[in-house]
Design an enzyme around this catalytic site. Structure first.
Site, PDB file in Angstrom:
ATOM      1  N   GLY A 193     -18.230   7.028 -60.448  1.00  0.00           N
ATOM      2  CA  GLY A 193     -17.547   8.268 -60.830  1.00  0.00           C
ATOM      3  C   GLY A 193     -16.596   8.088 -61.986  1.00  0.00           C
ATOM      4  O   GLY A 193     -16.414   8.975 -62.822  1.00  0.00           O
ATOM      5  N   LYS A 214      -7.259   5.013 -47.532  1.00  0.00           N
ATOM      6  CA  LYS A 214      -7.789   5.444 -48.831  1.00  0.00           C
ATOM      7  C   LYS A 214      -6.972   6.609 -49.379  1.00  0.00           C
ATOM      8  O   LYS A 214      -7.010   7.714 -48.850  1.00  0.00           O
ATOM      9  CB  LYS A 214      -9.249   5.863 -48.656  1.00  0.00           C
ATOM     10  CG  LYS A 214      -9.932   6.270 -49.930  1.00  0.00           C
ATOM     11  CD  LYS A 214     -10.337   5.070 -50.737  1.00  0.00           C
ATOM     12  CE  LYS A 214     -11.216   5.478 -51.927  1.00  0.00           C
ATOM     13  NZ  LYS A 214     -11.546   4.325 -52.764  1.00  0.00           N
ATOM     14  N   LYS A 264     -19.019  -3.804 -54.404  1.00  0.00           N
ATOM     15  CA  LYS A 264     -20.319  -3.886 -55.075  1.00  0.00           C
ATOM     16  C   LYS A 264     -21.064  -5.152 -54.660  1.00  0.00           C
ATOM     17  O   LYS A 264     -22.254  -5.122 -54.335  1.00  0.00           O
ATOM     18  CB  LYS A 264     -20.130  -3.841 -56.594  1.00  0.00           C
ATOM     19  CG  LYS A 264     -19.582  -2.522 -57.115  1.00  0.00           C
ATOM     20  CD  LYS A 264     -19.254  -2.598 -58.587  1.00  0.00           C
ATOM     21  CE  LYS A 264     -18.846  -1.240 -59.137  1.00  0.00           C
ATOM     22  NZ  LYS A 264     -17.720  -0.617 -58.427  1.00  0.00           N
TER      23      LYS A 264
END
Length: 309
Positions: A10, A127, A273
C-alpha cells in the site's frame, strides 16, 4: 505457465502524492510491469496493501463525523479501500491490456479472510491505525467506543486494533474459478476483511490482517506455484546499511530461519515478508517465494531478486 500470487504494498501505491490522481498515476506505472509479466504467459492473482489509504479514510471520516454521519467500522473501511484500490488496479490493467491488444479480462473482488476469534492479538491489540488524538480526547473515545487508544511515538494517541493471523480466504473457490477462466483476479486487498465464524455466520471484526500473510494463505488456498512479494528494494540484505552488508540472492528455508533468529529483519517492514515467504515454501515441495522490486517482475526468468526455496 505458472500460477503466481503477487503482493503489492500500500505504501508503494501512495508514494508521495496521496491524492486520487497521484495514486492512480503510480498504479498506472505498476500496471505496465504487471502486464509485461502476464504477456510472458504467466497467470496472476494480485493482492495489495491498504495501510496508508485506510488511515486516510479514517481521517476523512473523523473530519466529517456528526450524529447524522457517524464513522463506519474498520471492517467496512477495509472493504471500502479494497474497492477503491481494486478499481484503480482493474482500470489501469484493463487499459494496459487494451493498448497491447491482449484479450486478458481483469476483475477485483471484495475478499473476506477468516481469522480465529481466540487469536491472542484480540486480547493485546498493538496495530495503530487512523488519526492522532490528545490524551483527554482519546480517553473519552475509549469510554464511548469501548476500544483501546495508546500513545504512539510522542505524537499523540492512536486507536490500536488486533492483527490476527489469517487462516483462510473465504472466497477461495470463487478465486479458483476466475483463475481457471483466465481472469486476472485482484483480491485480498489490505489483507482482506477479517471475519470470524460464529453460529454458522461470518462476523466482521475491528482488526487488520497483514497483507503478506494473507497473500501467503491465498497462495496456499489456490495451490500457486510462486508467491511474489514486491517491495522497495531489488533484494533482501543482511547487515543492512553496514560495511558488511550482504545481498541475498538464493536462500533455503533453513538459511532464512537462521537470519530471522539472528534479528536481521525489522518487525514492521521486512520481517513479515520473510516469514510469509518461508511459511509458503516450507509447506510443499516445488514452491518458490521471491522478494524483489516491481521493476524486476518481468525479469524473474533471469532469477533476479531474493529467491527462497
Amino acid at each position: 505457465m505458472s500460477l503466481n500470487v503477487i503482493a503489492l504494498g500500500g505504501n508503494a501505491i501512495l508514494d508521495k502524492d496521496p491524492s486520487d490522481e497521484g495514486q492512480k498515476k503510480v498504479i498506472q506505472q505498476a500496471a505496465k510491469y504487471i502486464a509485461d509479466f502476464v504477456e510472458k504467459g504467466e497467470k496472476v492473482i494480485l493482492c495489495h496493501g491498504n495501510g496508508p489509504q485506510v488511515g486516510n479514510l479514517l481521517l476523512q471520516q473523523k473530519a466529517g463525523e456528526s450524529e447524522k454521519n457517524p464513522q463506519l467500522h474498520l471492517d467496512t473501511c477495509g472493504a471500502m479501500t479494497q474497492g477503491s484500490i481494486g478499481y484503480w488496479l482493474q482500470n489501469a490493467l484493463a487499459n494496459e491490456f487494451l493498448q497491447r491488444d491482449m484479450n486478458q479480462p481483469v476483475v477485483s473482488m471484495i475478499t473476506q479472510v477468516r481469522v480465529d476469534k481466540e487469536d491472542p492479538s484480540f486480547k493485546q491489540p498493538t496495530k495503530p491505525i487512523g488519526p492522532f488524538y490528545e490524551e483527554a480526547e482519546a480517553k473519552e473515545l475509549m469510554e464511548k467506543e469501548g476500544t483501546l487508544y495508546k500513545e504512539d511515538a510522542g505524537r499523540g494517541y492512536r486507536k490500536v486494533v488486533a492483527s490476527p493471523m489469517p487462516k483462510e480466504i473465504v472466497e477461495k473457490e470463487a478465486v479458483k474459478a476466475l483463475v481457471e477462466a483466465n481472469v486476472l483476479t485482484i483480491c485480498a486487498g489490505g489483507g482482506g476483511v477479517p471475519v470470524y465464524q460464529e453460529n454458522g455466520r461470518y462476523v466482521g471484526v475491528e482488526a487488520v490482517n497483514d497483507k503478506d500473510f494473507s497473500a501467503k494463505v491465498l497462495a496456499e488456498n489456490v495451490n500457486a506455484d510462486r508467491l511474489i512479494i514486491l517491495t522497495g528494494v531489488d533484494n533482501i540484505y543482511i547487515n543492512y546499511n553496514q560495511p558488511n552488508q550482504k545481498t541475498l540472492e538464493k536462500i533455503s528455508v533453513e538459511e532464512a530461519k537462521a537470519y530471522i533468529k539472528e534479528g536481521h529483519f525489522a518487525a514492521g517492514s521486512m520481517l513479515p515478508k520473510i516469514e510469509a515467504a518461508v511459511d509458503f515454501v516450507k509447506e510443499a515441495s516445488g514452491r518458490k517465494a521471491i522478494i524483489t522490486s516491481i521493476e524486476n517482475l518481468s525479469r524473474l526468468d533471469q532469477e533476479v531478486g531474493t529467491i527462497i526455496h
